[in-house]
Motif scaffolding. Structure first.
Motif, PDB file in Angstrom:
ATOM      1  N   UNK A 105      44.133   3.072  54.290  1.00 23.14           N
ATOM      2  CA  UNK A 105      42.926   3.651  53.680  1.00 23.14           C
ATOM      3  C   UNK A 105      42.009   4.233  54.749  1.00 23.14           C
ATOM      4  N   UNK A 106      41.972   3.608  55.934  1.00 26.06           N
ATOM      5  CA  UNK A 106      41.191   4.163  57.035  1.00 26.06           C
ATOM      6  C   UNK A 106      41.781   5.499  57.497  1.00 26.06           C
ATOM      7  N   UNK A 107      43.115   5.586  57.540  1.00 27.47           N
ATOM      8  CA  UNK A 107      43.765   6.847  57.910  1.00 27.47           C
ATOM      9  C   UNK A 107      43.535   7.908  56.840  1.00 27.47           C
ATOM     10  N   UNK A 108      43.498   7.466  55.576  1.00 27.47           N
ATOM     11  CA  UNK A 108      43.273   8.404  54.476  1.00 27.47           C
ATOM     12  C   UNK A 108      41.930   9.113  54.622  1.00 27.47           C
ATOM     13  N   UNK A 109      40.915   8.389  55.073  1.00 23.37           N
ATOM     14  CA  UNK A 109      39.577   8.974  55.206  1.00 23.37           C
ATOM     15  C   UNK A 109      39.485   9.937  56.387  1.00 23.37           C
ATOM     16  N   UNK A 110      40.467   9.899  57.292  1.00 23.13           N
ATOM     17  CA  UNK A 110      40.480  10.815  58.427  1.00 23.13           C
ATOM     18  C   UNK A 110      41.202  12.117  58.102  1.00 23.13           C
ATOM     19  N   UNK A 111      41.821  12.163  56.927  1.00 20.73           N
ATOM     20  CA  UNK A 111      42.522  13.374  56.518  1.00 20.73           C
ATOM     21  C   UNK A 111      41.540  14.379  55.915  1.00 20.73           C
ATOM     22  N   UNK A 112      42.058  15.575  55.672  1.00 22.96           N
ATOM     23  CA  UNK A 112      41.212  16.650  55.138  1.00 22.96           C
ATOM     24  C   UNK A 112      41.328  16.721  53.623  1.00 22.96           C
ATOM     25  N   UNK A 113      40.298  17.249  53.011  1.00 14.52           N
ATOM     26  CA  UNK A 113      40.291  17.460  51.564  1.00 14.52           C
ATOM     27  C   UNK A 113      41.426  18.414  51.198  1.00 14.52           C
ATOM     28  N   UNK A 114      42.242  18.097  50.208  1.00 15.53           N
ATOM     29  CA  UNK A 114      43.346  18.986  49.829  1.00 15.53           C
ATOM     30  C   UNK A 114      42.883  20.289  49.201  1.00 15.53           C
ATOM     31  N   UNK A 115      41.606  20.384  48.869  1.00 19.18           N
ATOM     32  CA  UNK A 115      41.105  21.592  48.225  1.00 19.18           C
ATOM     33  C   UNK A 115      40.409  22.535  49.201  1.00 19.18           C
ATOM     34  N   UNK A 117      39.852  21.497  52.787  1.00 16.08           N
ATOM     35  CA  UNK A 117      40.078  21.042  54.163  1.00 16.08           C
ATOM     36  C   UNK A 117      38.844  20.419  54.802  1.00 16.08           C
ATOM     37  N   UNK A 118      37.864  20.082  54.000  1.00 14.45           N
ATOM     38  CA  UNK A 118      36.685  19.388  54.512  1.00 14.45           C
ATOM     39  C   UNK A 118      36.983  17.917  54.726  1.00 14.45           C
ATOM     40  N   UNK A 119      36.019  17.152  55.237  1.00  9.65           N
ATOM     41  CA  UNK A 119      36.237  15.721  55.485  1.00  9.65           C
ATOM     42  C   UNK A 119      36.257  14.930  54.175  1.00  9.65           C
ATOM     43  N   UNK A 120      37.008  13.842  54.183  1.00  7.35           N
ATOM     44  CA  UNK A 120      37.033  12.944  53.044  1.00  7.35           C
ATOM     45  C   UNK A 120      36.175  11.719  53.334  1.00  7.35           C
ATOM     46  N   UNK A 121      35.627  11.139  52.305  1.00  7.40           N
ATOM     47  CA  UNK A 121      34.854   9.909  52.495  1.00  7.40           C
ATOM     48  C   UNK A 121      35.084   8.977  51.316  1.00  7.40           C
ATOM     49  N   UNK A 122      34.983   7.696  51.581  1.00  4.65           N
ATOM     50  CA  UNK A 122      35.211   6.675  50.559  1.00  4.65           C
ATOM     51  C   UNK A 122      33.887   6.255  49.934  1.00  4.65           C
ATOM     52  N   UNK A 123      33.847   6.295  48.618  1.00  6.64           N
ATOM     53  CA  UNK A 123      32.722   5.718  47.883  1.00  6.64           C
ATOM     54  C   UNK A 123      33.180   4.348  47.397  1.00  6.64           C
ATOM     55  N   UNK A 124      32.697   3.277  47.993  1.00 11.46           N
ATOM     56  CA  UNK A 124      33.141   1.937  47.575  1.00 11.46           C
ATOM     57  C   UNK A 124      32.595   1.579  46.207  1.00 11.46           C
TER      58      UNK A 124
END
Length: 252
Positions: A105-115, A117-124
């Motif tokens: 999940x930490x690696x997932x947040x370092x990836x780019x938005x598939x739409x 290419x912006x940053x991804x962030x987790x809303x807990x």
């Protein structure tokens, strides 16, 4: 199973807690399965309900340590969104499903938005006092008891099927160039009957056992619940447990 469905003698069936030593067994009506349970709710399912047996939920839930072996405890992980709050061409927001493993999940947040290419962030998923929504499952007698504590204060993520389809689509689009070249036919030749042409010149037909709706930013020929003809000349590749049938042109 709402209160009005019961007479005065049966209302006691509603007065139970998942931690009770004894749970009611004089249940005359069971609930329809709820895929998106929210808020403080309790449901009683038949022990033969397949979804209840699987403890299914479209929220991103993971098992939580619980000292009571009779009760399965699950906590919500929230939702992964685009840091730029982008929208697809259809006007949809990007609400990805968080993966279960903490490191992944930490690696997932370092990836780019598939739409975009912006940053991804987790809303807990915190409750007002800082804890995520928790679901409890307990098999008892002829029934499966479910109780939810807390209210989700975040958007609904994509379902598990949608997440798997999105990852599979990404793998297909990212196939090695050598494979794509081998599958390209002669530009001057005609397509055989029943052959499906995808964007570019990569002929493929992709089917899933269950119908899913991909996010609007993903395009492709995804045919749900459609039987595909088998061909001796069509090599089969497994993608996410599903057969991927590459339809190739026969020589003239």
């Amino acid at each position: 199973m709402e209160p009005e469905d019961f007479d005065s003698e049966d209302k006691e069936v509603l007065n139970w807690d998942i931690n009770d030593m004894k749970l009611p067994q004089n249940v005359k009506k069971t609930n329809w399965f709820q895929e998106w349970p929210d808020s403080y709710v309790k449901h009683i399912y038949s022990s033969e309900n397949r979804n209840a047996q699987r403890h299914l939920s479209s929220w991103a839930m993971r098992n939580t340590n619980n000292h009571n072996s009779r009760i399965l405890k699950k906590s919500c992980l929230g939702v992964v969104v685009c840091g730029h709050n982008c929208s697809t061409k259809e006007g949809r927001k990007v609400y990805l499903r968080p993966v279960i493993c903490d490191k992944a999940r930490q690696k997932q947040q370092k990836k780019s938005c598939p739409n975009c290419n912006g940053p991804l962030k987790l809303i807990p998923c915190p409750r007002p006092w800082g804890f995520p929504v928790t679901n409890f499952w307990r098999h008892n007698g002829r029934f499966i008891f479910f109780q939810s504590k807390g209210e989700h204060d975040h958007p609904k993520p994509e379902t598990k099927l949608e997440a798997e389809a999105r990852r599979a689509m990404k793998k297909v689009h990212g196939a090695p160039a050598s494979v794509s070249l081998k599958l390209k036919g002669n530009p001057g030749s005609k397509s055989l009957p029943g052959e499906t042409q995808s964007q570019g010149s990569l002929p493929l037909t992709w089917s899933f056992q269950e119908g899913v709706q991909l996010p609007g930013s993903y395009s492709g020929h995804l045919i749900a619940n459609t039987p595909q003809p088998n061909s001796l000349n069509s090599p089969r590749v497994m993608v996410q447990g599903e057969p991927l049938i590459w339809q190739t042109r026969l020589p003239p």
